[in-house]
Design a protein around this motif. Structure first.
Motif, PDB file in Angstrom:
ATOM      1  N   GLN A   1      -7.592  -5.797   1.684  1.00 17.58           N
ATOM      2  CA  GLN A   1      -7.551  -6.140   0.261  1.00 17.58           C
ATOM      3  C   GLN A   1      -6.575  -5.252  -0.496  1.00 17.58           C
ATOM      4  O   GLN A   1      -5.871  -5.717  -1.394  1.00 17.58           O
ATOM      5  CB  GLN A   1      -8.950  -6.050  -0.344  1.00 17.58           C
ATOM      6  CG  GLN A   1      -9.901  -7.124   0.182  1.00 17.58           C
ATOM      7  CD  GLN A   1     -11.154  -7.237  -0.662  1.00 17.58           C
ATOM      8  OE1 GLN A   1     -11.427  -6.404  -1.518  1.00 17.58           O
ATOM      9  NE2 GLN A   1     -11.928  -8.283  -0.413  1.00 17.58           N
ATOM     10  N   THR A   2      -6.518  -3.985  -0.117  1.00 15.24           N
ATOM     11  CA  THR A   2      -5.557  -3.071  -0.747  1.00 15.24           C
ATOM     12  C   THR A   2      -4.126  -3.547  -0.499  1.00 15.24           C
ATOM     13  O   THR A   2      -3.282  -3.522  -1.404  1.00 15.24           O
ATOM     14  CB  THR A   2      -5.731  -1.642  -0.189  1.00 15.24           C
ATOM     15  OG1 THR A   2      -7.062  -1.203  -0.446  1.00 15.24           O
ATOM     16  CG2 THR A   2      -4.744  -0.681  -0.828  1.00 15.24           C
ATOM     17  N   LYS A   3      -3.850  -3.988   0.732  1.00 20.64           N
ATOM     18  CA  LYS A   3      -2.511  -4.473   1.067  1.00 20.64           C
ATOM     19  C   LYS A   3      -2.177  -5.741   0.290  1.00 20.64           C
ATOM     20  O   LYS A   3      -1.066  -5.888  -0.232  1.00 20.64           O
ATOM     21  CB  LYS A   3      -2.429  -4.753   2.578  1.00 20.64           C
ATOM     22  CG  LYS A   3      -1.034  -5.142   3.061  1.00 20.64           C
ATOM     23  CD  LYS A   3      -0.051  -4.000   2.892  1.00 20.64           C
ATOM     24  CE  LYS A   3       1.304  -4.343   3.482  1.00 20.64           C
ATOM     25  NZ  LYS A   3       2.281  -3.242   3.320  1.00 20.64           N
ATOM     26  N   LEU A   4      -3.138  -6.669   0.189  1.00 22.26           N
ATOM     27  CA  LEU A   4      -2.906  -7.903  -0.567  1.00 22.26           C
ATOM     28  C   LEU A   4      -2.638  -7.606  -2.038  1.00 22.26           C
ATOM     29  O   LEU A   4      -1.765  -8.221  -2.663  1.00 22.26           O
ATOM     30  CB  LEU A   4      -4.105  -8.837  -0.415  1.00 22.26           C
ATOM     31  CG  LEU A   4      -4.178  -9.607   0.902  1.00 22.26           C
ATOM     32  CD1 LEU A   4      -5.584 -10.154   1.132  1.00 22.26           C
ATOM     33  CD2 LEU A   4      -3.161 -10.746   0.921  1.00 22.26           C
ATOM     34  N   LYS A   5      -3.377  -6.664  -2.591  1.00 17.59           N
ATOM     35  CA  LYS A   5      -3.183  -6.283  -3.994  1.00 17.59           C
ATOM     36  C   LYS A   5      -1.784  -5.707  -4.199  1.00 17.59           C
ATOM     37  O   LYS A   5      -1.100  -6.010  -5.181  1.00 17.59           O
ATOM     38  CB  LYS A   5      -4.247  -5.255  -4.393  1.00 17.59           C
ATOM     39  CG  LYS A   5      -4.337  -4.990  -5.882  1.00 17.59           C
ATOM     40  CD  LYS A   5      -5.432  -3.964  -6.201  1.00 17.59           C
ATOM     41  CE  LYS A   5      -6.798  -4.511  -5.842  1.00 17.59           C
ATOM     42  NZ  LYS A   5      -7.881  -3.574  -6.248  1.00 17.59           N
ATOM     43  N   GLN A   6      -1.355  -4.891  -3.244  1.00 16.52           N
ATOM     44  CA  GLN A   6      -0.016  -4.303  -3.310  1.00 16.52           C
ATOM     45  C   GLN A   6       1.063  -5.382  -3.226  1.00 16.52           C
ATOM     46  O   GLN A   6       2.022  -5.385  -4.010  1.00 16.52           O
ATOM     47  CB  GLN A   6       0.160  -3.315  -2.164  1.00 16.52           C
ATOM     48  CG  GLN A   6       1.581  -2.765  -2.027  1.00 16.52           C
ATOM     49  CD  GLN A   6       1.852  -2.167  -0.652  1.00 16.52           C
ATOM     50  OE1 GLN A   6       0.940  -1.686   0.015  1.00 16.52           O
ATOM     51  NE2 GLN A   6       3.095  -2.218  -0.210  1.00 16.52           N
TER      52      GLN A   6
END
Length: 244
Positions: free
Chosen positions: A143-148
């Protein structure tokens, strides 16, 4: 004098995508590193390449790398191939490249097949500035990667497997927005090659309507939406000139 490490791309579908140069290099080296000797054996037999094969994959690359470096230092020429595509692009190869760079051993990467370039070109989305993200993290950090990635103004290129594609498309909708434009390419260079383009909602509907097979490349772009949002006056200053 040290030998040379060759990164040799192999077909991602059609065997005719193999280049003449790639065939000649594989015939000339002392041995070939490959992910799966059975898979690579089919390709090499097709092109009448008879060279020793050594397994080099994600599970053994850490303890195999030093021996390969020693062989290269002793003057042997080595080629690395993967099951399909260019070594080092979401496939084994980086650790060996880093080790060669650290030891100042010559490396040559041949141009050739890789899945994301054809998918990006036929996506119809801006490709002058793009971000290749490869596979998303399986769980931790996903999720952190998708947000980035959703904050990027560039076109995003992702790899995904068929059994996770529906989940990934839903997550792209969640993080990128429902007006995001997307292109889905699968079975590139194979008989049933297919590309579907549209909004994220259209691609979700398409993906759920059939069972998708083969490696999937997603090309995602929501830069136009971001530009529109940036052009909107903020509540802070949209009335600042009214009472001049």
């Amino acid at each position: 004098m040290s030998g040379i490490l060759y990164f040799v791309p192999t077909p991602i579908g059609n065997l005719e995508d193999m280049t003449f140069r790639a065939i000649n290099v594989l015939k000339d080296v002392d041995y070939i590193l490959c992910e799966d000797t059975r898979t690579s054996g089919v390709l090499l037999k097709h092109y009448e390449i008879a060279k020793p094969l050594k397994s080099y994959h994600l599970h053994n690359e850490h303890h195999s790398t030093q021996k390969i470096i020693e062989d290269l230092k002793n003057g042997q020429n080595v080629a690395i191939i993967t099951d399909a595509g260019t070594p080092g692009i979401s496939d084994p190869g980086y650790l060996l490249a880093k080790a060669c760079a650290d030891e100042n051993i010559e490396m040559i990467c041949l141009p050739g097949a890789t899945a994301f370039v054809p998918a990006l070109v036929v996506s119809g989305l801006p490709n002058h500035d793009f971000y290749f993200a490869g596979f998303l993290p399986q769980k931790k950090g996903r999720q952190t990667k998708l947000k980035q990635l959703a904050e990027e103004r560039k076109t995003i290129v992702l790899y995904e497997s068929p059994h996770k594609i529906n989940t990934t498309l839903e997550q792209i909708k969640e993080f990128f927005g429902e007006h995001t434009r997307i292109s889905l390419s699968r079975e590139i260079s194979k008989k049933f090659e297919e590309t579907k383009r549209g909004t994220i909602n259209e691609l979700i509907e398409f993906s759920k309507s059939k069972t998708l097979k083969g490696e999937i490349v997603l090309v995602v772009n929501n830069s136009e939406i971001k530009e529109e949002e940036n052009e909107k006056p903020s509540s802070k200053n949209k009335y600042k000139n009214i009472h001049k």
